[in-house]
Motif scaffolding. Structure first.
Motif, mmCIF file in Angstrom:
data_model
loop_
_atom_site.group_PDB
_atom_site.id
_atom_site.type_symbol
_atom_site.label_atom_id
_atom_site.label_comp_id
_atom_site.label_asym_id
_atom_site.label_seq_id
_atom_site.Cartn_x
_atom_site.Cartn_y
_atom_site.Cartn_z
ATOM 1 N N VAL A 139 41.546 -0.373 -39.949
ATOM 2 C CA VAL A 139 42.542 0.512 -40.544
ATOM 3 C C VAL A 139 43.951 -0.043 -40.334
ATOM 4 C CG1 VAL A 139 43.523 2.808 -40.366
ATOM 5 C CG2 VAL A 139 41.069 2.528 -40.328
ATOM 6 N N GLY A 140 44.236 -0.475 -39.089
ATOM 7 C CA GLY A 140 45.549 -1.067 -38.830
ATOM 8 C C GLY A 140 45.754 -2.301 -39.693
ATOM 9 N N GLY A 141 44.707 -3.093 -39.849
ATOM 10 C CA GLY A 141 44.804 -4.325 -40.617
ATOM 11 C C GLY A 141 45.118 -4.074 -42.076
ATOM 12 N N ILE A 142 44.415 -3.122 -42.692
ATOM 13 C CA ILE A 142 44.637 -2.915 -44.126
ATOM 14 C C ILE A 142 46.027 -2.318 -44.370
ATOM 15 C CG2 ILE A 142 43.618 -0.590 -44.369
ATOM 16 C CD1 ILE A 142 43.324 -3.502 -46.850
ATOM 17 N N PHE A 143 46.467 -1.424 -43.477
ATOM 18 C CA PHE A 143 47.802 -0.862 -43.668
ATOM 19 C C PHE A 143 48.874 -1.918 -43.454
ATOM 20 C CE2 PHE A 143 47.855 3.575 -44.713
ATOM 21 C CZ PHE A 143 46.506 3.863 -44.684
ATOM 22 N N PHE A 144 48.670 -2.782 -42.478
ATOM 23 C CA PHE A 144 49.623 -3.867 -42.245
ATOM 24 C C PHE A 144 49.709 -4.765 -43.483
ATOM 25 C CE2 PHE A 144 50.751 -8.107 -40.722
ATOM 26 C CZ PHE A 144 51.868 -7.833 -39.945
ATOM 27 N N VAL A 173 42.525 -10.629 -39.490
ATOM 28 C CA VAL A 173 42.245 -9.499 -38.594
ATOM 29 C C VAL A 173 41.454 -8.444 -39.357
ATOM 30 C CG1 VAL A 173 43.289 -7.587 -37.318
ATOM 31 C CG2 VAL A 173 44.245 -9.891 -37.110
ATOM 32 N N PHE A 174 41.942 -8.107 -40.552
ATOM 33 C CA PHE A 174 41.278 -7.078 -41.340
ATOM 34 C C PHE A 174 39.868 -7.513 -41.720
ATOM 35 C CE2 PHE A 174 40.167 -5.567 -45.625
ATOM 36 C CZ PHE A 174 39.937 -4.247 -45.315
ATOM 37 N N LEU B 47 50.823 -2.555 -34.495
ATOM 38 C CA LEU B 47 50.571 -1.322 -33.735
ATOM 39 C C LEU B 47 51.132 -0.131 -34.497
ATOM 40 C CD1 LEU B 47 51.296 -2.432 -30.056
ATOM 41 C CD2 LEU B 47 49.092 -1.876 -31.090
ATOM 42 N N GLY B 48 52.297 -0.342 -35.103
ATOM 43 C CA GLY B 48 52.908 0.730 -35.899
ATOM 44 C C GLY B 48 51.984 1.179 -37.016
ATOM 45 N N SER B 49 51.249 0.222 -37.620
ATOM 46 C CA SER B 49 50.322 0.583 -38.694
ATOM 47 C C SER B 49 49.240 1.521 -38.179
ATOM 48 C CB SER B 49 49.662 -0.676 -39.266
ATOM 49 O OG SER B 49 50.619 -1.585 -39.702
ATOM 50 N N VAL B 50 48.730 1.229 -36.980
ATOM 51 C CA VAL B 50 47.677 2.067 -36.408
ATOM 52 C C VAL B 50 48.227 3.450 -36.072
ATOM 53 C CG1 VAL B 50 46.059 2.299 -34.503
ATOM 54 C CG2 VAL B 50 46.485 0.046 -35.490
#
Lengths: 436, 179
Positions: A139-144, A173-174, B47-50
């Motif tokens: 989730v963090g990867g796709i949003f980044f 990462v994603f 980290l901000g994305s998470v």
């Protein structure tokens, strides 16, 4: 459900699974959206890797990624081809347009699985714990990736890192996390789509006939997406999927329009490359203005000379007039294709790079280090130097190229990324050997 | 082997896939550091994305549900119907009002999507590169977004009018999906 503490009703905030009541949620909806992403995201990933390969990063001076060759993820399997001429324009158009078009599907898929995040117990086994940890990177990867890509497209740079490196490694990462997610969820996706409904039926079902998905066996699926206390539907599934598809079209068209250009460019009305500059022969999109270099005007005046050298130490100097009169001029329709996913195809006229190599006595099939007045450098591979359409362009659409497009002379190479086709060229050094 | 499976909670193949997956993830994270350009900034953004996901999108999805579904009195039977069972009599899910709210929601959602995706341009973020790179001044994206929003609501209104006309003709409805 493990919701033993609270009252029976769907009370409480978002941290209580029972409070998620949308009757549209369920394995079928999530699987349908997942299937779209499972096809689309790998295409975005691969075109992204190819976009990096188009730099020919293994050649001297072509720094796509800072600190390259130190990471095992920096591998390039082939020299970027010089044909077809539209190769990079199409690759990057797919990367950006499809990336944009998948944003609505990503958001709705995310919406559909939100209750999972608050499911109890949070961890059921070591395997489950690892899956949940992996979701952080997924989730963090796709949003980044989405956010950095969008900011880059829109010229807003509220960060200090190098976009290319951040976006490139973020993709890994994603995708590392997506591999595990796919391995774990693919059987469920397949089963849900096979047994729980069909797209055709969902598209025929109006609001009045929309009901929650049938519940799942808690023994087989302890974190079911079917709400335990569903509310009455206020929207049909087909309206939700229709909105998602419409959003994809709205965004995707922006990307496609800026890549095709010409008469359809204005359809990209919310992207910076959504307008032509005018109707003159030089009024096509610019990827860096001459003014932005901060160089005095006389730098590109009559005293400009091009230095051409070979590996043997032969050096020649040419004025613009000499380049124009002493060499046979060739004309080709070629695209400038930017890594931002836009392109513009124009009629370029100039000297073949291979004719310049012959003039300076460079033997064999040399590579070429190009230097520009602003200090930029790029190395072209030997297949690019020897391609007939590879030009040192002096004219575009029948008139001298404008300062913004690289006057006195710019390189244009078929199939290549625009950043490697330098403008305001000052020197060209043909190299004997190429570390290919 | 079966003890491992009982303790781990999945097949050994799952563990293998997990190891490979985390190796790639780790190489990607290491790449951020090796890239050598403000890796701290990259990590903060990652980290901000998470965090943005957990603390903004999760509550946002929940609030959107609440807005869409209205007050939380459940209208459906508490016990879910077993698979394939007929719908209980009287459990009609017809909306009280005549209008299908999708005709308002879909254009509103699409407008919000454009607003979020193109927020830096619409809200005129500092983009010093815009003019230097493209050679043109940024157009008025706010006006363009408003026009697009208006156009979508008009199209939706037309579609609604057409659906009202169509619904006057009696048509056999298809059976419910998932029944």
């Amino acid at each position: 459900m493990q919701d033993a503490k609270g009252p029976d009703g769907p009370d409480g905030g978002p941290l209580r699974p029972r409070s998620w009541r949308s009757p549209l949620r369920g394995p079928w909806l999530t699987s349908a959206l997942g299937a779209v992403l499972l096809v689309g995201l790998p295409v975005v990933f691969i075109t992204g890797l190819l976009s990096n390969a188009a730099y020919n990063p293994w050649l001297n001076g072509n720094v796509a990624l800072q600190g390259r060759s130190r990471s095992p993820l920096d591998f390039y399997l082939f020299t970027w081809p010089a044909h077809p001429a539209w190769l990079y324009a199409v690759n990057e158009g797919i990367h950006v347009s499809l990336g944009l078009a998948l944003i609505p599907a990503i958001l709705v898929k995310q919406w559909s699985v939100m209750p999972r995040l608050v499911a109890r117990p949070a961890v059921r086994s070591p395997a489950h714990a690892l899956e949940r940890l992996s979701l952080v990177f997924l989730v963090g990867g796709i949003f980044f990736e989405v956010v950095t890509g969008l900011l880059f497209e829109e010229y807003w740079v509220p960060y200090h890192f190098d976009f290319t490196a951040a976006h490139y490694y973020g993709a890994w990462v994603f995708f590392g996390a997506l591999g595990l997610h796919t391995a774990v969820k693919l059987p469920k996706l397949h089963e849900s789509l096979r047994t729980r409904g069909s797209l055709a039926r969902v598209l025929r079902t109006d609001l009045k006939h929309t009901v929650p998905e049938p519940p799942e066996d808690p023994a087989l699926e302890p974190e079911s997406l079917v709400p335990s206390a569903p509310a009455s539907p206020t929207m049909s599934r087909r309206a939700l999927l229709g909105a998602t598809a419409a959003g994809s079209v709205l965004l995707g068209v922006q990307g496609v329009a800026q890549d095709i250009g010409g008469p359809v460019r204005s359809l990209a009305f919310l992207l910076p490359r959504g307008s032509e500059l005018g109707t003159g022969p030089n009024d096509f999109p610019v990827n860096a203005t001459y003014a932005s270099l901060g160089l005095p005007d006389h730098t590109i005046g009559p005293r400009w000379r091009l230095r051409v050298s070979s590996a043997d130490g032969h050096v020649l100097h040419f004025s613009r007039a000499e380049l124009s009169s002493r060499f046979e001029q060739h004309t080709y329709w070629l695209p400038i294709a930017c890594r931002e996913g836009w392109s513009t195809t124009q009629r370029w006229t100039g000297v073949r790079l291979r004719d310049l190599a012959a003039a300076v006595g460079a033997r064999g099939t040399p590579a070429l280090l190009v230097e520009a007045l602003d200090g930029a450098t790029a190395t072209l591979a030997s297949n690019q130097v020897s391609a007939a359409e590879s030009l040192l362009a002096l004219y575009v659409n029948g008139v001298p190229i404008s300062p913004d497009h690289g006057y006195p002379a710019r390189v244009i190479v078929p199939g290549e990324i625009a950043v490697n086709c330098l403008k305001w060229v000052s020197a060209m050094g043909f190299a004997r050997v190429e570390n290919a | 082997m079966s003890r491992l499976r009982r303790f781990y909670g999945a097949q050994p193949l799952h563990l293998l896939a997990t190891v490979v997956s985390f190796a790639i993830v780790a190489a990607g994270v290491a790449g951020w550091f090796q890239a050598g350009s403000d890796s701290r900034g990259i990590i903060i953004w990652a980290l901000g994305s998470v965090i943005a996901f957990e603390w903004i999108l999760l509550p946002l999805a929940w609030v959107l549900d609440r807005i869409a579904l209205g007050p939380r009195t459940p209208r459906t039977p508490r016990t879910p119907r077993p698979l394939g069972a007929p719908r209980p009599a009287g459990a009609s899910r017809t909306l009280p009002g005549p209008a299908n709210r999708a005709y308002v929601r879909v254009p509103a959602l699409l407008s919000a999507l454009l607003l979020i995706v193109f927020a830096p341009l619409i809200f005129r973020a500092e983009t010093p590169d815009f003019e230097a790179t493209s050679g043109i001044a940024p157009p008025d994206y706010l006006a363009r977004w408003l026009l697009a929003t208006a156009a979508m609501f008009v199209i939706s209104a037309v579609a609604y009018a057409l659906s009202l006309r169509r619904s006057r003709d009696p048509v056999d409805q298809d059976p419910s999906v998932f029944d």
